[in-house]
Design a protein around this motif. Sequence first.
Motif, mmCIF file in Angstrom:
data_model
loop_
_atom_site.group_PDB
_atom_site.id
_atom_site.type_symbol
_atom_site.label_atom_id
_atom_site.label_comp_id
_atom_site.label_asym_id
_atom_site.label_seq_id
_atom_site.Cartn_x
_atom_site.Cartn_y
_atom_site.Cartn_z
ATOM 1 N N SER A 134 -0.357 -0.427 -9.641
ATOM 2 C CA SER A 134 -0.921 -0.676 -8.340
ATOM 3 C C SER A 134 0.036 -0.182 -7.356
ATOM 4 O O SER A 134 1.041 0.168 -7.523
ATOM 5 C CB SER A 134 -1.118 -2.005 -7.769
ATOM 6 O OG SER A 134 -2.180 -1.957 -6.849
ATOM 7 N N GLY A 169 -4.074 -10.293 -0.659
ATOM 8 C CA GLY A 169 -5.064 -9.461 -1.489
ATOM 9 C C GLY A 169 -4.315 -8.648 -2.677
ATOM 10 O O GLY A 169 -5.071 -8.490 -3.783
ATOM 11 N N TYR A 227 -8.012 12.252 -0.844
ATOM 12 C CA TYR A 227 -7.062 11.140 -1.286
ATOM 13 C C TYR A 227 -7.524 10.249 -2.340
ATOM 14 O O TYR A 227 -6.642 10.096 -3.169
ATOM 15 C CB TYR A 227 -7.128 10.234 0.051
ATOM 16 C CG TYR A 227 -6.539 8.857 0.328
ATOM 17 C CD1 TYR A 227 -5.529 8.538 1.201
ATOM 18 C CD2 TYR A 227 -6.949 7.792 -0.676
ATOM 19 C CE1 TYR A 227 -4.907 7.262 1.249
ATOM 20 C CE2 TYR A 227 -6.255 6.559 -0.891
ATOM 21 C CZ TYR A 227 -5.209 6.313 0.344
ATOM 22 O OH TYR A 227 -4.668 5.181 0.472
ATOM 23 N N MET A 284 -5.237 9.267 -5.767
ATOM 24 C CA MET A 284 -5.137 7.727 -6.148
ATOM 25 C C MET A 284 -5.525 7.626 -7.743
ATOM 26 O O MET A 284 -4.950 6.941 -8.360
ATOM 27 C CB MET A 284 -5.931 6.764 -5.150
ATOM 28 C CG MET A 284 -6.088 5.377 -5.656
ATOM 29 S SD MET A 284 -6.598 4.330 -4.522
ATOM 30 C CE MET A 284 -7.065 2.699 -5.312
ATOM 31 N N ASP A 344 -2.897 8.639 -9.596
ATOM 32 C CA ASP A 344 -1.687 7.554 -9.861
ATOM 33 C C ASP A 344 -1.912 6.645 -10.889
ATOM 34 O O ASP A 344 -1.029 6.203 -11.599
ATOM 35 C CB ASP A 344 -1.636 6.530 -8.439
ATOM 36 C CG ASP A 344 -1.467 7.529 -7.104
ATOM 37 O OD1 ASP A 344 -0.962 8.690 -7.157
ATOM 38 O OD2 ASP A 344 -1.875 6.994 -6.033
ATOM 39 N N VAL A 386 -5.909 -2.800 -12.151
ATOM 40 C CA VAL A 386 -5.378 -2.519 -11.107
ATOM 41 C C VAL A 386 -5.599 -3.574 -10.140
ATOM 42 O O VAL A 386 -6.777 -3.586 -9.375
ATOM 43 C CB VAL A 386 -6.095 -0.995 -10.520
ATOM 44 C CG1 VAL A 386 -5.450 -0.520 -9.274
ATOM 45 C CG2 VAL A 386 -5.989 0.216 -11.668
ATOM 46 N N VAL A 426 -5.911 -5.223 -6.623
ATOM 47 C CA VAL A 426 -6.106 -4.499 -5.317
ATOM 48 C C VAL A 426 -6.792 -5.429 -4.506
ATOM 49 O O VAL A 426 -7.621 -6.380 -5.076
ATOM 50 C CB VAL A 426 -7.019 -3.199 -5.257
ATOM 51 C CG1 VAL A 426 -5.763 -2.165 -5.726
ATOM 52 C CG2 VAL A 426 -8.012 -3.134 -6.293
ATOM 53 N N ASP A 481 -11.130 -3.774 -0.319
ATOM 54 C CA ASP A 481 -11.447 -2.597 -0.032
ATOM 55 C C ASP A 481 -11.045 -1.204 -0.902
ATOM 56 O O ASP A 481 -11.369 -0.021 -0.368
ATOM 57 C CB ASP A 481 -10.565 -2.185 1.348
ATOM 58 C CG ASP A 481 -8.894 -2.382 1.123
ATOM 59 O OD1 ASP A 481 -8.563 -3.100 0.029
ATOM 60 O OD2 ASP A 481 -8.234 -1.805 1.750
ATOM 61 N N GLN A 482 -10.326 -1.603 -1.951
ATOM 62 C CA GLN A 482 -9.968 -0.554 -2.660
ATOM 63 C C GLN A 482 -10.943 -0.247 -4.051
ATOM 64 O O GLN A 482 -10.965 0.420 -4.781
ATOM 65 C CB GLN A 482 -8.523 -0.685 -3.308
ATOM 66 C CG GLN A 482 -7.611 -0.315 -2.178
ATOM 67 C CD GLN A 482 -7.769 0.980 -1.550
ATOM 68 O OE1 GLN A 482 -7.639 1.916 -2.027
ATOM 69 N NE2 GLN A 482 -7.518 0.692 -0.108
ATOM 70 N N ALA A 534 -9.586 -14.466 -0.431
ATOM 71 C CA ALA A 534 -8.699 -13.535 0.323
ATOM 72 C C ALA A 534 -8.549 -12.257 -0.141
ATOM 73 O O ALA A 534 -7.576 -11.688 -0.051
ATOM 74 C CB ALA A 534 -7.417 -14.207 0.884
ATOM 75 N N LYS A 550 -11.260 -5.579 8.734
ATOM 76 C CA LYS A 550 -9.998 -5.661 7.889
ATOM 77 C C LYS A 550 -8.924 -5.718 8.567
ATOM 78 O O LYS A 550 -8.420 -5.162 9.612
ATOM 79 C CB LYS A 550 -10.017 -4.822 6.760
ATOM 80 C CG LYS A 550 -9.084 -4.863 5.762
ATOM 81 C CD LYS A 550 -8.789 -3.627 4.957
ATOM 82 C CE LYS A 550 -7.982 -2.487 5.521
ATOM 83 N NZ LYS A 550 -7.814 -1.626 4.655
HETATM 84 P P1 TYM Z 1 -3.017 -0.190 1.299
HETATM 85 O O1 TYM Z 1 -1.675 0.443 1.339
HETATM 86 O O2 TYM Z 1 -3.925 0.041 2.203
HETATM 87 O O3 TYM Z 1 -3.092 -1.691 0.694
HETATM 88 C C1 TYM Z 1 -2.116 -1.961 -0.278
HETATM 89 C C2 TYM Z 1 -2.777 -3.327 -0.868
HETATM 90 O O4 TYM Z 1 -3.198 -4.502 0.044
HETATM 91 C C3 TYM Z 1 -4.765 -4.689 -0.147
HETATM 92 N N1 TYM Z 1 -5.132 -4.921 1.308
HETATM 93 C C4 TYM Z 1 -5.717 -5.965 1.570
HETATM 94 N N2 TYM Z 1 -6.325 -7.065 0.855
HETATM 95 C C5 TYM Z 1 -6.912 -8.095 1.673
HETATM 96 N N3 TYM Z 1 -7.223 -7.966 2.773
HETATM 97 C C6 TYM Z 1 -6.746 -7.271 3.713
HETATM 98 N N4 TYM Z 1 -6.979 -7.171 4.998
HETATM 99 C C7 TYM Z 1 -6.207 -5.996 3.028
HETATM 100 N N5 TYM Z 1 -5.511 -4.901 3.460
HETATM 101 C C8 TYM Z 1 -4.861 -4.288 2.488
HETATM 102 C C9 TYM Z 1 -5.348 -3.169 -0.549
HETATM 103 O O5 TYM Z 1 -6.497 -3.554 -1.147
HETATM 104 C C10 TYM Z 1 -4.150 -2.745 -1.587
HETATM 105 O O6 TYM Z 1 -4.539 -3.259 -3.013
HETATM 106 N N6 TYM Z 1 -5.225 3.365 -1.425
HETATM 107 C C11 TYM Z 1 -4.385 2.263 -1.623
HETATM 108 C C12 TYM Z 1 -2.961 2.624 -2.163
HETATM 109 C C13 TYM Z 1 -3.100 3.286 -3.515
HETATM 110 C C14 TYM Z 1 -3.284 2.600 -4.675
HETATM 111 C C15 TYM Z 1 -3.260 3.655 -5.580
HETATM 112 C C16 TYM Z 1 -3.473 1.240 -5.174
HETATM 113 C C17 TYM Z 1 -2.603 4.391 -3.573
HETATM 114 N N7 TYM Z 1 -2.774 4.853 -5.051
HETATM 115 C C18 TYM Z 1 -3.324 3.506 -7.029
HETATM 116 C C19 TYM Z 1 -3.733 1.042 -6.275
HETATM 117 C C20 TYM Z 1 -3.443 2.048 -7.126
HETATM 118 C C21 TYM Z 1 -4.202 1.809 -0.008
HETATM 119 O O7 TYM Z 1 -4.442 2.309 0.923
HETATM 120 O O8 TYM Z 1 -3.821 0.344 -0.214
#
Ligand code: TYM
Length: 333
Positions: free
Chosen positions: A6, A21, A130, A134, A137, A146, A148, A151-152, A185, A197
């Motif tokens: 992750s 999260g 993007y 990902m 990755d 994974v 997460v 939102d992912q 959550a 969010k």
């Molecule tokens: P990012 O950097 O926005 O967030 C990191 C992780 O935190 C989770 N998250 C949340 N969970 C619950 N409530 C919220 N309000 C909240 N905000 C963020 C996200 O779901 C994430 O798990 N694209 C990804 C980063 C990424 C990634 C990857 C993740 C790049 N490559 C490969 C997993 C595998 C991102 O923008 O996460």
Amino acid sequence: MTRVFSGIKPTGHLTLGNYLGAVRRWAQAGQYEAEALFCVVDLHALTVEHDPARVRRLSRQAASLLLAAGLDPARCTLFVQSHVDEHARLSYLLECVATDGEMRRMIQYKEKSVVERARGGSVRLSLLTYPVLMAADILAYRAEEVPVGADQTQHVELTRDLAVRFNQRYGQTFVQPRATRPPVAARVMDLQDPASKMGKSHAATAGIVYLLDEPDVIRKKILRAVTDSGREVVYDPAGRPGVANLLEILAACAGGDPAALAGAYPSYGALKKEVAEAVVETLRPVRERHRELTAEPGEAERVLAEGAARARAIARPVVDAAYAAVGLLPAAR
Ligand code: TYM
């Protein structure tokens, strides 16, 4: 052993949403029951307008916060995305498998491109591509799970689709990953705007709890959270999203089920007080460990260097196999 991957992008200070999260689970199940890799995905931070010095600072801070949150470098691999060339190498191959229609359907692209355009700016092409980076990755490590936030999920589903398509066209190369979400959550909402969010890159910060906020700041933000009309504390995410968000945060921090917890509070005020204390206690050890870690600045850098070496050793043969599978001549070494 299950392979877990992750990442988190250094576009802002880490929030309670990131922690509940995703990050908290990385420190729990992730590293003890699995072979786990966690990544500060700095290349992703360049998809929107950015300040180089800030990205550098936030990348270091994200790494030390992940250590403070309990990632143990003896048991998992923690590294920075740009230190391992395989991510960008594989991303290009996957761009040759993905379609532009798929990219344009991604919810985060739609949301973020609207924001960029409204600011009068142009949208970087990398914002559109993007999700392919990902996917690279994840697929470069043949990760199965994974962890997460909600939102992912769409991005991880796209990753699966790309893995399946690649394997069908060019032979079995990638593992199909699946997203895992926390029981509560999975989507923590902004305390001032429960329809959005809680996001680390948002400009308005009153509704965002940061991992490094002082206890009194956390209390103030939670006590001022927007609640819904009505008085009775009930768990109704559609009808009363503000209160539902607080109940989910409480359940995630103190245990229990949000609907069952609702009955225990006579008023919104009583609920908020309890949520504030639960969040302060949940984040206290992270903040304290972070303070200790900043006293030894070389430590995080050493961990990241070792992590990158381990990550490279895993990803290199996978990406080499993908290059060979699509018909590229192997380079002489
Ligand atoms: P990012 O950097 O926005 O967030 C990191 C992780 O935190 C989770 N998250 C949340 N969970 C619950 N409530 C919220 N309000 C909240 N905000 C963020 C996200 O779901 C994430 O798990 N694209 C990804 C980063 C990424 C990634 C990857 C993740 C790049 N490559 C490969 C997993 C595998 C991102 O923008 O996460």
